[in-house]
Design a protein around this motif. Structure first.
Motif, short mmCIF file in Angstrom:
data_model
loop_
_atom_site.label_atom_id
_atom_site.label_comp_id
_atom_site.label_asym_id
_atom_site.label_seq_id
_atom_site.Cartn_x
_atom_site.Cartn_y
_atom_site.Cartn_z
N TYR A 163 0.82 -1.21 0.00
CA TYR A 163 0.00 0.00 0.00
C TYR A 163 0.86 1.27 0.00
O TYR A 163 0.34 2.36 0.25
N THR A 165 3.00 2.50 2.13
CA THR A 165 2.76 3.21 3.38
C THR A 165 3.96 3.08 4.30
O THR A 165 4.44 1.98 4.55
N ASP A 182 -0.58 3.29 13.56
CA ASP A 182 -1.99 3.65 13.41
C ASP A 182 -2.40 3.83 11.95
O ASP A 182 -3.57 4.13 11.67
N VAL A 183 -1.48 3.65 11.02
CA VAL A 183 -1.82 3.78 9.60
C VAL A 183 -2.66 2.60 9.15
O VAL A 183 -2.76 1.58 9.84
N LEU A 184 -3.29 2.73 8.00
CA LEU A 184 -4.07 1.65 7.38
C LEU A 184 -5.09 1.07 8.36
O LEU A 184 -5.18 -0.15 8.57
N ASP A 185 -5.85 1.98 8.95
CA ASP A 185 -6.92 1.59 9.89
C ASP A 185 -6.39 0.82 11.10
O ASP A 185 -7.11 0.02 11.70
N GLY A 186 -5.13 1.04 11.43
CA GLY A 186 -4.57 0.45 12.66
C GLY A 186 -4.29 -1.03 12.60
O GLY A 186 -4.21 -1.69 13.64
N ILE A 187 -4.04 -1.57 11.40
CA ILE A 187 -3.79 -3.02 11.32
C ILE A 187 -2.47 -3.41 11.98
O ILE A 187 -2.26 -4.58 12.31
N ARG A 189 -1.39 -1.78 14.82
CA ARG A 189 -1.40 -1.19 16.16
C ARG A 189 -0.86 -2.17 17.20
O ARG A 189 -1.32 -3.32 17.30
N ARG A 209 -4.05 -9.83 7.02
CA ARG A 209 -3.92 -8.47 6.49
C ARG A 209 -2.47 -8.00 6.43
O ARG A 209 -2.17 -6.99 5.80
#
Length: 488
Positions: A163, A165, A182-187, A189, A209
């Motif tokens: 992605y 990122t 916390d990027v990419l909806d926090g996958i 985290r 993911r």
């Protein structure tokens, strides 16, 4: 007169900088094996131009142009020939091209002409590719091609390039180590850990993911990783197991189920042509009459499993755009059942004769898959984590450095359960052990207790019969002896 001379020197110095005499270096990067051109900034060489290209702290002359004498020369045999057959001069502009660059060509380059000078700092970086595999919910460290030690000026960026990122970066000079979880909806985290020594990145509690492409960029290295995430499945021999497709189904799906490190096709379906086929005669027929392909869900079932069916399974979807999503991966292991008495020792056999430096191994225990031991021969690490789980394994774990087998000594009922062995991070394999521990008092289940009771009763009856027979025999002998004495 002296003031006029100083003003003239100052004017010439300013003019020198205006025409390009600055010592500020132009930074250039090139991947090892590729070519790069250092631009002279000239559009055309004048008839009276003399140009020199120099390299390194010794200011070694590596190329020069004398237009008046029509001489264009590369000195590619200097410095032990590191530039041999690699230098090309542009006869029109005087620019210098370095072909098939190596890390030996790192450094400072200077061009000096009649009217200008210019400096370049060239960095030759290495781009490498690694293939890594990890069991879902396990952890993986992206260090397969990593640096062994960072330098003070190192700046490293980690990207989830699937992605594009940024997920982590290091500025060693500023002593800054940052994860962007916390990027990419926090996958990511609470899953990212940076190694302050090597710059490697660990991802914990892996999910589907996290499968995909990762890139590590530094001044000198570009490491690229493809990370595959495996679903772990363990069954008892003779059981059936279903490998679920778990990819969005499309009307024009072309799907192949493959087995083993050789990726042998064992089943395929083409929805468009309505063709559904199992190849159960491959691999000496080990799958014969055991494969079932679900036309609706695309899932594959293996019935009556044996140890021959343990291994890796991949499902390939031709519709997927990215390599990382073309495959779903499964690691199938069959449990080896082991029973041991409390206080004894047990060895869980890895079946390896030797550990390869590129195939680290991990031992895990229980439903939470707690890491209890690992070997990474590349870093000469042989580690037991015997303080985990409230120290139940303390001073009880022994790793065989040759084979990777794990021994548990002085075993107790706390050590009963499932043990998993993962071998490798590229061509992955999985082994499973189910250990039961019996104590001296409560040693068996209800059925076994009844059997033991019946056997004990039979032994008791047999003992009584023998004793009665022995007593009667002795009495008969005494009676015969008495009769014989009376007759005399």
């Amino acid at each position: 007169m002296k003031k006029m001379f100083l003003r003239l020197v100052l004017f010439c110095s300013c003019l020198w900088r205006l025409v390009g005499g600055s010592d500020d270096a132009v930074e250039k990067r090139v991947m090892r094996g590729h070519s790069i051109t250092l631009n002279s900034s000239l559009t055309e060489i004048m008839d009276d131009d003399q140009i020199q290209w120099r390299f390194g702290i010794e200011d070694t002359l590596i190329a020069e142009i004398n237009k008046q004498a029509d001489r264009f020369t590369v000195h590619d045999d200097v410095l032990d020939g590191r530039f041999r057959d690699r230098l090309k001069l542009d006869n029109q502009t005087g620019s210098l091209t370095i072909t098939n660059a190596t890390t030996e060509h790192d450094g400072d380059y200077k061009i000096q002409t009649n009217s200008t000078r210019k400096r370049f700092t060239l960095t030759v970086y290495v781009r490498m590719m690694g293939f890594l595999s990890v069991i879902k919910r396990y952890s993986v460290t992206l260090d397969y091609l990593s640096l062994t030690e960072m330098k003070d000026v190192d700046q490293i960026q980690w990207r989830f390039t699937t992605y594009n990122t940024l997920i982590a970066e290091i500025d060693k000079q500023a002593n800054r180590f940052t994860v962007y979880d916390d990027v990419l909806d926090g996958i990511f985290r609470d899953r990212l850990k940076l190694d302050n020594q090597t710059g490697s990145l660990t991802i914990t509690d892996i999910t589907d993911r996290h499968a995909g492409y990762y890139t590590q960029n530094s001044n000198t290295v570009e490491n690229n990783f493809i990370l595959a995430v495996y679903v772990e499945i363990s069954v008892m021999e003779g059981d059936s197991v279903t490998l679920y497709y778990l990819i969005r189904i499309k009307d024009d799906d072309q799907i192949q189920w493959r087995f083993g490190t050789e990726n042998i096709v064992i089943a395929e379906l083409n929805v468009t042509s309505n063709r559904f086929t199992v190849y159960d005669d491959v691999l000496d027929g080990r799958f014969r009459d055991r494969l079932k392909l679900d036309n609706q869900t695309r899932s594959l079932t293996i019935t009556n499993t044996t140890t021959e069916h343990a291994g890796v399974y991949n499902v390939h979807n031709n519709n997927a755009i990215l390599y990382a999503f073309k495959y779903k991966h499964f690691a199938l292991a069959l449990y080896v059942e082991i029973s041991v008495m409390e206080g004894d020792s047990v060895t869980l056999n890895s079946s390896l004769t030797d550990i390869k430096y590129y195939r680290p191994i991990q031992w895990r225990f229980g439903t939470k898959r707690t890491l209890i031991a690992e070997i990474n021969k590349r870093f000469n690490r042989f580690t037991v984590y015997d303080d985990v789980l409230d120290g139940r394994f303390r001073d009880r774990l022994k790793l065989d450095k040759q084979t990777g087998s794990l021994t548990i000594t002085n075993i107790t009922t706390e050590h009963a359960g499932d043990y998993k062995l993962q071998i490798g991070v590229w061509k992955i394999s999985l082994k499973a052990f189910r250990v039961s521990v019996s104590d001296s008092v409560h040693c068996c289940g209800p059925t076994e207790a009844v059997i033991r009771l019946v056997l004990s009763a039979l032994v008791g009856v047999a003992t009584v019969i023998i004793l009665v027979y022995d007593i009667r025999s002795r009495r008969a002998e005494r009676d015969r002896a008495h009769i014989h004495t009376s007759e005399i």
